[in-house]
Design a protein around this motif. Structure first.
Motif, PDB file in Angstrom:
ATOM      1  N   ASP A  77     104.400 -28.422 -32.514  1.00 30.86           N
ATOM      2  CA  ASP A  77     104.851 -29.122 -33.720  1.00 30.86           C
ATOM      3  C   ASP A  77     105.172 -30.579 -33.402  1.00 30.86           C
ATOM      4  OD1 ASP A  77     105.766 -29.642 -36.306  1.00 30.86           O
ATOM      5  OD2 ASP A  77     107.773 -28.835 -35.899  1.00 30.86           O
ATOM      6  N   ASP A  78     104.110 -31.348 -33.093  1.00 32.36           N
ATOM      7  CA  ASP A  78     104.231 -32.792 -32.865  1.00 32.36           C
ATOM      8  C   ASP A  78     105.185 -33.110 -31.707  1.00 32.36           C
ATOM      9  OD1 ASP A  78     103.521 -35.418 -33.406  1.00 32.36           O
ATOM     10  OD2 ASP A  78     105.172 -35.727 -34.816  1.00 32.36           O
ATOM     11  N   SER A  79     105.036 -32.377 -30.609  1.00 28.82           N
ATOM     12  CA  SER A  79     105.893 -32.615 -29.441  1.00 28.82           C
ATOM     13  C   SER A  79     105.536 -33.925 -28.758  1.00 28.82           C
ATOM     14  CB  SER A  79     105.740 -31.466 -28.432  1.00 28.82           C
ATOM     15  OG  SER A  79     106.182 -30.242 -28.979  1.00 28.82           O
ATOM     16  N   SER A  80     106.548 -34.543 -28.153  1.00 22.93           N
ATOM     17  CA  SER A  80     106.323 -35.771 -27.390  1.00 22.93           C
ATOM     18  C   SER A  80     106.470 -35.526 -25.891  1.00 22.93           C
ATOM     19  CB  SER A  80     107.322 -36.854 -27.830  1.00 22.93           C
ATOM     20  OG  SER A  80     108.655 -36.408 -27.664  1.00 22.93           O
ATOM     21  N   ARG A  96      97.492 -27.117 -32.559  1.00 30.79           N
ATOM     22  CA  ARG A  96      98.149 -28.358 -32.976  1.00 30.79           C
ATOM     23  C   ARG A  96      98.638 -28.206 -34.412  1.00 30.79           C
ATOM     24  NH1 ARG A  96      99.401 -31.306 -28.491  1.00 30.79           N
ATOM     25  NH2 ARG A  96      97.631 -31.301 -27.054  1.00 30.79           N
ATOM     26  N   GLY A  97      99.944 -28.276 -34.583  1.00 32.52           N
ATOM     27  CA  GLY A  97     100.508 -28.205 -35.915  1.00 32.52           C
ATOM     28  C   GLY A  97     100.340 -29.514 -36.658  1.00 32.52           C
ATOM     29  N   GLU A  98     100.804 -29.518 -37.874  1.00 29.30           N
ATOM     30  CA  GLU A  98     100.672 -30.714 -38.703  1.00 29.30           C
ATOM     31  C   GLU A  98     101.890 -31.616 -38.610  1.00 29.30           C
ATOM     32  OE1 GLU A  98      99.913 -29.169 -42.571  1.00 29.30           O
ATOM     33  OE2 GLU A  98      97.943 -28.346 -42.033  1.00 29.30           O
ATOM     34  N   GLY A  99     102.856 -31.243 -37.755  1.00 31.94           N
ATOM     35  CA  GLY A  99     104.051 -32.065 -37.595  1.00 31.94           C
ATOM     36  C   GLY A  99     104.953 -32.048 -38.791  1.00 31.94           C
ATOM     37  N   ALA A 100     104.923 -30.956 -39.564  1.00 29.84           N
ATOM     38  CA  ALA A 100     105.704 -30.881 -40.794  1.00 29.84           C
ATOM     39  C   ALA A 100     106.872 -29.901 -40.698  1.00 29.84           C
ATOM     40  CB  ALA A 100     104.797 -30.494 -41.960  1.00 29.84           C
ATOM     41  N   GLY A 101     107.208 -29.448 -39.480  1.00 29.91           N
ATOM     42  CA  GLY A 101     108.354 -28.574 -39.327  1.00 29.91           C
ATOM     43  C   GLY A 101     107.992 -27.154 -38.957  1.00 29.91           C
ATOM     44  N   LYS A 102     109.028 -26.351 -38.737  1.00 32.74           N
ATOM     45  CA  LYS A 102     108.853 -24.991 -38.235  1.00 32.74           C
ATOM     46  C   LYS A 102     108.050 -24.107 -39.185  1.00 32.74           C
ATOM     47  CE  LYS A 102     111.443 -20.910 -36.697  1.00 32.74           C
ATOM     48  NZ  LYS A 102     112.778 -20.319 -36.450  1.00 32.74           N
ATOM     49  N   SER A 103     108.368 -24.143 -40.473  1.00 35.90           N
ATOM     50  CA  SER A 103     107.665 -23.279 -41.424  1.00 35.90           C
ATOM     51  C   SER A 103     106.175 -23.574 -41.447  1.00 35.90           C
ATOM     52  CB  SER A 103     108.256 -23.434 -42.830  1.00 35.90           C
ATOM     53  OG  SER A 103     109.558 -22.898 -42.891  1.00 35.90           O
ATOM     54  N   SER A 104     105.841 -24.853 -41.432  1.00 33.04           N
ATOM     55  CA  SER A 104     104.436 -25.250 -41.423  1.00 33.04           C
ATOM     56  C   SER A 104     103.742 -24.754 -40.151  1.00 33.04           C
ATOM     57  CB  SER A 104     104.322 -26.773 -41.517  1.00 33.04           C
ATOM     58  OG  SER A 104     102.977 -27.189 -41.417  1.00 33.04           O
ATOM     59  N   ALA A 105     104.440 -24.852 -39.002  1.00 36.33           N
ATOM     60  CA  ALA A 105     103.870 -24.407 -37.739  1.00 36.33           C
ATOM     61  C   ALA A 105     103.648 -22.895 -37.746  1.00 36.33           C
ATOM     62  CB  ALA A 105     104.793 -24.806 -36.583  1.00 36.33           C
ATOM     63  N   CYS A 106     104.609 -22.142 -38.269  1.00 38.84           N
ATOM     64  CA  CYS A 106     104.476 -20.682 -38.337  1.00 38.84           C
ATOM     65  C   CYS A 106     103.305 -20.286 -39.234  1.00 38.84           C
ATOM     66  CB  CYS A 106     105.772 -20.064 -38.856  1.00 38.84           C
ATOM     67  SG  CYS A 106     107.153 -20.101 -37.694  1.00 38.84           S
ATOM     68  N   TRP A 107     103.159 -20.954 -40.362  1.00 32.79           N
ATOM     69  CA  TRP A 107     102.069 -20.657 -41.289  1.00 32.79           C
ATOM     70  C   TRP A 107     100.717 -20.955 -40.644  1.00 32.79           C
ATOM     71  CZ3 TRP A 107     100.897 -17.914 -45.312  1.00 32.79           C
ATOM     72  CH2 TRP A 107      99.779 -18.235 -46.103  1.00 32.79           C
ATOM     73  N   HIS A 108     100.645 -22.065 -39.943  1.00 33.52           N
ATOM     74  CA  HIS A 108      99.403 -22.434 -39.261  1.00 33.52           C
ATOM     75  C   HIS A 108      99.042 -21.385 -38.210  1.00 33.52           C
ATOM     76  CE1 HIS A 108      96.205 -24.913 -37.740  1.00 33.52           C
ATOM     77  NE2 HIS A 108      96.792 -25.083 -36.555  1.00 33.52           N
ATOM     78  N   GLY A 109     100.044 -20.928 -37.463  1.00 38.80           N
ATOM     79  CA  GLY A 109      99.797 -19.909 -36.464  1.00 38.80           C
ATOM     80  C   GLY A 109      99.374 -18.584 -37.076  1.00 38.80           C
ATOM     81  N   ALA A 110     100.007 -18.191 -38.170  1.00 34.85           N
ATOM     82  CA  ALA A 110      99.677 -16.920 -38.824  1.00 34.85           C
ATOM     83  C   ALA A 110      98.243 -16.910 -39.327  1.00 34.85           C
ATOM     84  CB  ALA A 110     100.654 -16.661 -39.970  1.00 34.85           C
ATOM     85  N   ARG A 111      97.776 -18.047 -39.820  1.00 35.17           N
ATOM     86  CA  ARG A 111      96.401 -18.106 -40.333  1.00 35.17           C
ATOM     87  C   ARG A 111      95.371 -17.983 -39.213  1.00 35.17           C
ATOM     88  NH1 ARG A 111      95.553 -23.307 -43.687  1.00 35.17           N
ATOM     89  NH2 ARG A 111      96.938 -24.145 -42.070  1.00 35.17           N
ATOM     90  N   GLN A 112      95.750 -18.368 -38.001  1.00 35.40           N
ATOM     91  CA  GLN A 112      94.831 -18.285 -36.863  1.00 35.40           C
ATOM     92  C   GLN A 112      94.967 -16.962 -36.104  1.00 35.40           C
ATOM     93  OE1 GLN A 112      92.650 -20.856 -36.376  1.00 35.40           O
ATOM     94  NE2 GLN A 112      93.561 -21.730 -38.218  1.00 35.40           N
ATOM     95  N   ALA A 113      95.973 -16.180 -36.446  1.00 37.03           N
ATOM     96  CA  ALA A 113      96.268 -14.969 -35.701  1.00 37.03           C
ATOM     97  C   ALA A 113      95.238 -13.870 -35.964  1.00 37.03           C
ATOM     98  CB  ALA A 113      97.660 -14.467 -36.066  1.00 37.03           C
ATOM     99  N   GLU A 114      94.995 -13.050 -34.964  1.00 35.69           N
ATOM    100  CA  GLU A 114      94.051 -11.947 -35.058  1.00 35.69           C
ATOM    101  C   GLU A 114      94.727 -10.583 -35.122  1.00 35.69           C
ATOM    102  OE1 GLU A 114      91.321 -12.242 -31.838  1.00 35.69           O
ATOM    103  OE2 GLU A 114      90.595 -14.247 -32.404  1.00 35.69           O
TER     104      GLU A 114
END
Length: 368
Positions: A77-80, A96-114
């Motif tokens: 999530d947009d780590s430096s 790579r998340g969109e840098g929009a916070g935890k919820s956005s990162a979790c949603w992005h991960g769930a969509r890629q999950a198998e």
């Protein structure tokens, strides 16, 4: 003994009884299963922002699990810092998340999950033993494998300042409304956040983290989203299964972290439970005040009664704390100090949320 002393005794003793009703139990997952047979493929999703130093214990503990049918998705999530490189070195798939916070990162991960099941873990958690993950999955299956099963990890403490969190840890659990003597009579406040296990289909049916994006207390909001779809939300303690160390960076991070969540999260606590919490805290200060005042009175009865009441509060507070973390027993001799920190940080959080309408967390200013 004066009439005022008698009132103090009654209030303090009544508050102890209320404390027992308020925090009756904290169940933990258990499983008698001896193998991983029949468990589906699992996707472990870890949202991570600048977690280079804190994510290593979790990744190590996942490598040690005897259940191995899972994938690890670390959403950067947009780590430096070197979070992504550390995660990749342990074999995790880094997104790579969109840098929009935890919820956005979790949603992005769930969509890629198998996986058929999804396990969302905070980066500062870790499994305690080699069968922790397997036992958690078996328990979820035994409970019907529907909705959310959320664990509040057992808090591991290493430095003195970290004990400031002790009352917060107790109240976070109590505030879920599920651990009173009345069990599930009160509606759950939502879900614990650090460890959330759910069925993939249920997750997307609820709208998942996309539905709650922007919520300060994403865990509570996610639980509410599941409940709205008629899906169960089960909250349990993580002792013996999963642990975490909160805010090892220092006291500033601790204050910032609790400020971010507590005044907002307390709004989801049932009024009856909140009233019990307030009365329990008032009783603790009353017991301390009774002891102090009795020491200045030439009355042996008052000294003995106040000392006994204060001792009971030490024992009860240590008992509650032992359910949620490995806090040192000696600190409860001065339990009013920890109660005072709780009230001070809570008031600071209340002011930030309700007057300034903003909080800070990990370099971000969040409007509320």
């Amino acid at each position: 003994m004066t009439s005022l002393d008698m009132v103090r005794w009654i209030i303090g003793f009544a508050a102890l009884i209320v404390g027992v009703l308020m925090f009756w139990s904290l169940p933990v997952p258990f499983s008698s299963a001896g193998s991983s047979k029949g468990l589906p493929f699992l996707s472990i999703i870890i949202p991570a922002r600048n977690e280079e130093s804190r994510i290593v214990p979790l990744l190590k503990s996942l490598q040690e699990q005897r259940f191995v049918r899972f994938e690890i998705l670390v959403v950067d999530d947009d780590s430096s810092d070197g979070t992504a490189a550390v995660a990749a070195s342990f074999g995790a798939k880094v997104l790579r998340g969109e840098g929009a916070g935890k919820s956005s990162a979790c949603w992005h991960g769930a969509r890629q999950a198998e996986g058929s099941w999804l396990l969302f873990l905070d980066a500062d958690t870790k499994f305690v033993g080699t069968d922790g993950l397997r036992d958690l999955l078996h328990f979820y299956r035994d409970q019907g494998a529907r909705g959310i099963m959320a664990l509040q990890p057992f808090h591991t403490v290493e430095r003195l300042y970290e004990h400031i969190s002790v009352i917060f840890n107790i109240i976070v659990v109590v505030g879920m409304n599920l651990f009173t003597v009345w069990g599930s009579r009160f509606k759950t406040a939502g879900s614990f956040g650090p460890c959330i296990l759910c069925d993939r289909n249920d997750y997307f049916l609820s709208g998942g983290h996309q539905k709650i994006e922007g919520a300060i207390m994403d865990d509570l909001a996610l639980g509410e989203a599941f409940v709205e779809q008629g899906l169960p939300v089960r909250c349990l303690g993580g002792k013996g299964i999963i642990s975490l160390r909160m805010y090892p960076e220092g006291i500033g991070s601790l204050i910032e972290g609790w400020c971010k969540s507590f005044a907002v999260g307390s709004k989801s606590t049932h009024p009856a439970v909140m009233l019990m919490v307030v009365f329990w805290i008032v009783g603790g200060f009353t017991a301390a005040g009774f002891l102090i005042s009795s020491l200045f009175e030439p009355n042996l009865t008052a000294v003995l009664l106040s000392g006994f009441l204060y001792l009971l509060y030490i024992v009860q507070t240590a008992w509650f704390a032992g359910r949620v973390g490995n806090f040192k027993k000696a600190i409860f001799v001065v339990y009013p100090i920890w109660f005072s920190f709780f009230i001070g940080i809570y008031l600071y959080s209340f002011i930030r949320v309700n007057i300034f309408h903003s909080v800070s967390w990990k370099g971000r200013k969040i409007k509320v």
